[in-house]
Design a protein around this motif. Structure first.
Motif, mmCIF file in Angstrom:
data_model
loop_
_atom_site.group_PDB
_atom_site.id
_atom_site.type_symbol
_atom_site.label_atom_id
_atom_site.label_comp_id
_atom_site.label_asym_id
_atom_site.label_seq_id
_atom_site.Cartn_x
_atom_site.Cartn_y
_atom_site.Cartn_z
ATOM 1 N N GLY A 253 0.867 -1.376 -0.053
ATOM 2 C CA GLY A 253 -0.562 0.443 0.109
ATOM 3 C C GLY A 253 0.811 1.084 0.171
ATOM 4 O O GLY A 253 1.791 1.668 0.838
ATOM 5 N N TYR A 254 0.944 2.471 -0.834
ATOM 6 C CA TYR A 254 1.119 3.499 -1.178
ATOM 7 C C TYR A 254 0.052 5.028 -0.561
ATOM 8 O O TYR A 254 -0.485 4.823 -0.608
ATOM 9 C CB TYR A 254 1.968 3.613 -2.307
ATOM 10 N N TYR A 255 1.125 5.533 -0.583
ATOM 11 C CA TYR A 255 0.688 7.549 -0.193
ATOM 12 C C TYR A 255 -0.609 7.480 -1.475
ATOM 13 O O TYR A 255 0.058 7.371 -2.043
ATOM 14 C CB TYR A 255 2.476 7.635 -0.001
ATOM 15 N N PRO A 256 -1.190 8.065 -1.322
ATOM 16 C CA PRO A 256 -1.770 8.600 0.677
ATOM 17 C C PRO A 256 -3.314 7.527 1.165
ATOM 18 O O PRO A 256 -3.456 8.158 1.850
ATOM 19 C CB PRO A 256 -2.766 9.370 -0.326
ATOM 20 N N LYS A 257 -3.517 6.898 -0.335
ATOM 21 C CA LYS A 257 -4.497 5.942 0.474
ATOM 22 C C LYS A 257 -3.873 4.124 1.596
ATOM 23 O O LYS A 257 -5.240 3.847 1.907
ATOM 24 C CB LYS A 257 -5.409 5.400 -0.773
ATOM 25 N N GLY A 258 -2.783 4.449 0.867
ATOM 26 C CA GLY A 258 -2.494 2.855 2.104
ATOM 27 C C GLY A 258 -2.990 1.985 1.543
ATOM 28 O O GLY A 258 -3.226 1.616 -0.170
ATOM 29 N N GLY A 259 -3.652 1.028 2.337
ATOM 30 C CA GLY A 259 -4.229 -0.158 1.923
ATOM 31 C C GLY A 259 -3.746 -1.503 1.792
ATOM 32 O O GLY A 259 -3.821 -2.755 0.620
ATOM 33 N N GLY A 260 -1.937 -1.388 1.792
ATOM 34 C CA GLY A 260 -1.190 -2.702 2.496
ATOM 35 C C GLY A 260 -1.815 -3.172 3.136
ATOM 36 O O GLY A 260 -2.467 -2.660 4.361
ATOM 37 N N GLU A 261 -1.452 -4.847 3.520
ATOM 38 C CA GLU A 261 -2.077 -5.415 4.402
ATOM 39 C C GLU A 261 -0.058 -6.137 4.335
ATOM 40 O O GLU A 261 0.243 -6.868 3.736
ATOM 41 C CB GLU A 261 -3.135 -6.019 4.024
ATOM 42 N N VAL A 262 0.205 -7.031 6.337
ATOM 43 C CA VAL A 262 1.079 -7.610 6.337
ATOM 44 C C VAL A 262 0.728 -8.351 7.360
ATOM 45 O O VAL A 262 -0.218 -8.347 8.529
ATOM 46 C CB VAL A 262 2.432 -6.960 6.662
ATOM 47 N N PHE A 263 0.997 -9.667 7.334
ATOM 48 C CA PHE A 263 1.007 -10.773 7.889
ATOM 49 C C PHE A 263 1.775 -11.607 8.924
ATOM 50 O O PHE A 263 2.933 -11.932 8.070
ATOM 51 C CB PHE A 263 -0.447 -12.380 7.031
ATOM 52 N N VAL A 264 1.736 -10.642 10.207
ATOM 53 C CA VAL A 264 3.156 -11.153 10.815
ATOM 54 C C VAL A 264 3.099 -12.217 11.364
ATOM 55 O O VAL A 264 2.092 -12.426 12.638
ATOM 56 C CB VAL A 264 3.856 -10.466 11.522
ATOM 57 N N THR A 265 4.048 -13.805 11.909
ATOM 58 C CA THR A 265 3.455 -14.305 13.059
ATOM 59 C C THR A 265 4.761 -14.142 13.876
ATOM 60 O O THR A 265 5.977 -14.020 13.351
ATOM 61 C CB THR A 265 3.104 -16.349 12.037
ATOM 62 N N VAL A 266 4.451 -13.906 15.525
ATOM 63 C CA VAL A 266 5.684 -13.748 16.473
ATOM 64 C C VAL A 266 5.723 -15.034 16.720
ATOM 65 O O VAL A 266 4.925 -15.496 17.749
ATOM 66 C CB VAL A 266 5.458 -12.583 16.877
ATOM 67 N N ASN A 267 7.146 -15.897 16.978
ATOM 68 C CA ASN A 267 7.189 -16.234 18.553
ATOM 69 C C ASN A 267 7.336 -16.052 19.893
ATOM 70 O O ASN A 267 8.686 -15.175 19.669
ATOM 71 C CB ASN A 267 8.398 -17.763 17.111
ATOM 72 N N PRO A 268 7.347 -16.645 21.069
ATOM 73 C CA PRO A 268 7.502 -15.998 21.638
ATOM 74 C C PRO A 268 9.377 -16.425 22.596
ATOM 75 O O PRO A 268 9.225 -17.943 21.814
ATOM 76 C CB PRO A 268 6.601 -16.557 22.889
ATOM 77 N N VAL A 269 9.856 -15.980 23.262
ATOM 78 C CA VAL A 269 11.081 -16.730 24.131
ATOM 79 C C VAL A 269 11.464 -16.354 25.618
ATOM 80 O O VAL A 269 10.113 -15.721 25.779
ATOM 81 C CB VAL A 269 12.272 -15.811 23.279
ATOM 82 N N LYS A 270 11.423 -17.528 25.811
ATOM 83 C CA LYS A 270 11.721 -17.272 27.273
ATOM 84 C C LYS A 270 12.724 -16.324 27.756
ATOM 85 O O LYS A 270 12.291 -15.195 28.912
ATOM 86 C CB LYS A 270 12.502 -18.131 27.549
ATOM 87 N N GLU A 271 13.628 -15.800 27.498
ATOM 88 C CA GLU A 271 14.543 -14.521 27.583
ATOM 89 C C GLU A 271 15.231 -14.107 25.831
ATOM 90 O O GLU A 271 15.579 -14.600 25.065
ATOM 91 C CB GLU A 271 15.304 -14.630 28.180
ATOM 92 N N LEU A 272 15.355 -13.249 25.818
ATOM 93 C CA LEU A 272 16.758 -12.829 25.208
ATOM 94 C C LEU A 272 17.730 -12.898 25.023
ATOM 95 O O LEU A 272 18.561 -12.568 26.892
ATOM 96 C CB LEU A 272 16.529 -11.537 24.370
ATOM 97 N N GLN A 273 18.927 -12.997 24.015
ATOM 98 C CA GLN A 273 20.028 -12.846 24.271
ATOM 99 C C GLN A 273 20.297 -11.820 23.671
ATOM 100 O O GLN A 273 20.256 -11.324 22.824
ATOM 101 C CB GLN A 273 20.646 -14.055 23.453
ATOM 102 N N PRO A 274 21.987 -11.668 25.138
ATOM 103 C CA PRO A 274 22.413 -10.132 23.893
ATOM 104 C C PRO A 274 23.758 -10.322 22.390
ATOM 105 O O PRO A 274 23.734 -11.719 22.214
ATOM 106 C CB PRO A 274 24.087 -9.831 25.203
#
Length: 370
Positions: A165-186
């Protein structure tokens, strides 16, 4: 009459006008509020901007976070300069956010991703708006530069671009799947190595002629060639037909180093601006980000602060000049977590480059839901 005592800890007060003073303060504080369980009160939101207060994309980002952490959100309306968020438990599952404008889906992801990482199971985020918008990372940047680097922290997500989707109307669509973690690594990124590969995409969408894409690509390659002679540069010109909403053109160029560092330069077409100029602008941005010899570009720099602050252990990242966005993110992260940041200047004897090491003793946030 006896005073009634309410057993709540006072909300942490955040000044939304400090330093960079923009939407980034909202994103970092809302995400950290959600993860740490700390209530926040943000005042003077975007006070110095030409249109102060919340814009549609900031509002949908806050609603998304509030939805993610079953929180209660006060003051959330267009133009509002004061909001408060009292977070509850982070909820996995399906969440939708729609800016209903060309507001950036990448900025929605920026605020939601850290929260979803601390949920009890995987989350599906349906984000609607602009995928390639001004004043925000292009979705291609998020997927090709941001994603591989945050994976080093242990953050894993998949991104399916269903519609651009582009300016000015937008209309883009993104589908994101996120996996959880116990803790983050440095993460440590202090050695740049050599640039080994340069590639990218120059696109036109909608009614715009394919020639524009070829012109942007050719101009960008010419510009990079002046400085980097030996590498094969592949910037694919593309005509987006079916998966694009609206008209737009733009380019993103990515450089990879031998040690796995990633840098980008990008630009979007505007009415009345020659395609060559767009290509040159993106190429110059890329070259500027390669020259300083740091390990991240100016746009990734501030996006990594929240992950450094949450990780368990010490992260060290070498950068070029430290941006105001980065200083702002550090300021907020130190206010809302136990993380401690230090910035050290490194002089390079062999060249005129000044780089900085951003070091962070992370707060070691643990995912209590997993």
């Amino acid at each position: 009459m006896e005073p009634v005592t309410v057993a709540t800890t006072a909300a942490t007060e955040i000044d939304g006008s400090v330093m960079e003073g923009g939407g980034q303060i909202l994103r970092v504080s809302a995400a950290l509020s959600c993860i740490t369980g700390t209530a926040i009160k943000i005042s003077k939101i975007r006070a110095g901007r030409s249109t102060p207060g919340l814009r549609p994309q900031h509002l949908s980002g806050l609603q998304l976070v509030s939805d993610l952490c079953s929180g209660s959100l006060q003051g959330a309306s267009i133009g509002s300069t004061d909001i408060s968020l009292t977070p509850g438990k982070i909820q996995s599952g399906n969440h939708t956010a729609d800016t209903q404008t060309a507001g950036s889906v990448c900025l929605l992801l920026q605020v939601a991703l850290p929260c979803a990482v601390f949920a009890d199971a995987s989350s599906q985020l349906c984000l609607k708006g602009g995928t390639n918008a001004e004043m925000a990372p292009q979705i291609d940047y998020t997927v090709k530069v941001f994603k591989p680097i945050v994976e080093k922290f242990g953050v894993h997500f998949d991104c399916d671009i269903r519609m651009r989707g582009y300016y000015p109307k937008g209309g883009g669509e993104v589908f994101v799947t996120v996996n959880p973690v116990k803790e983050l690594q440095p993460v440590t990124m202090t050695e740049r190595g050599n640039i080994t590969k340069i590639h990218g995409r120059a696109f036109v969408a909608g009614v715009l002629p394919f020639k524009l894409a070829k012109d942007m690509s050719a101009a960008a390659v010419r510009t990079i060639r002046k400085e980097i002679k030996e590498l094969y540069i592949n910037i694919q010109p593309l005509q987006e037909k079916d998966k694009a909403c609206g008209n737009g053109n733009g380019i993103i160029i990515i450089a990879e180093s031998s040690t796995g560092c990633l840098f980008a330069g990008s630009a979007l077409g505007k009415k009345g601006v020659y395609a060559d100029k767009i290509g040159i602008e993106a190429a110059e941005m890329l070259l500027r980000n390669i020259r300083h010899n740091g390990c991240v570009d100016e746009f990734l720099q501030d996006q990594l602060i929240i992950f450094m602050a949450l990780a368990k252990g010490t992260s060290r990242i070498r950068t070029g000049a430290v941006t105001l966005h980065t200083q702002t993110a550090i300021h907020i992260a130190e206010q809302l977590t136990q993380a401690k940041f230090t910035i050290t200047k490194c002089e390079d004897e062999l060249s005129s480059n000044v780089t900085y090491i951003i070091e962070c003793q992370g707060s070691g946030a643990a995912n209590l839901h997993l």
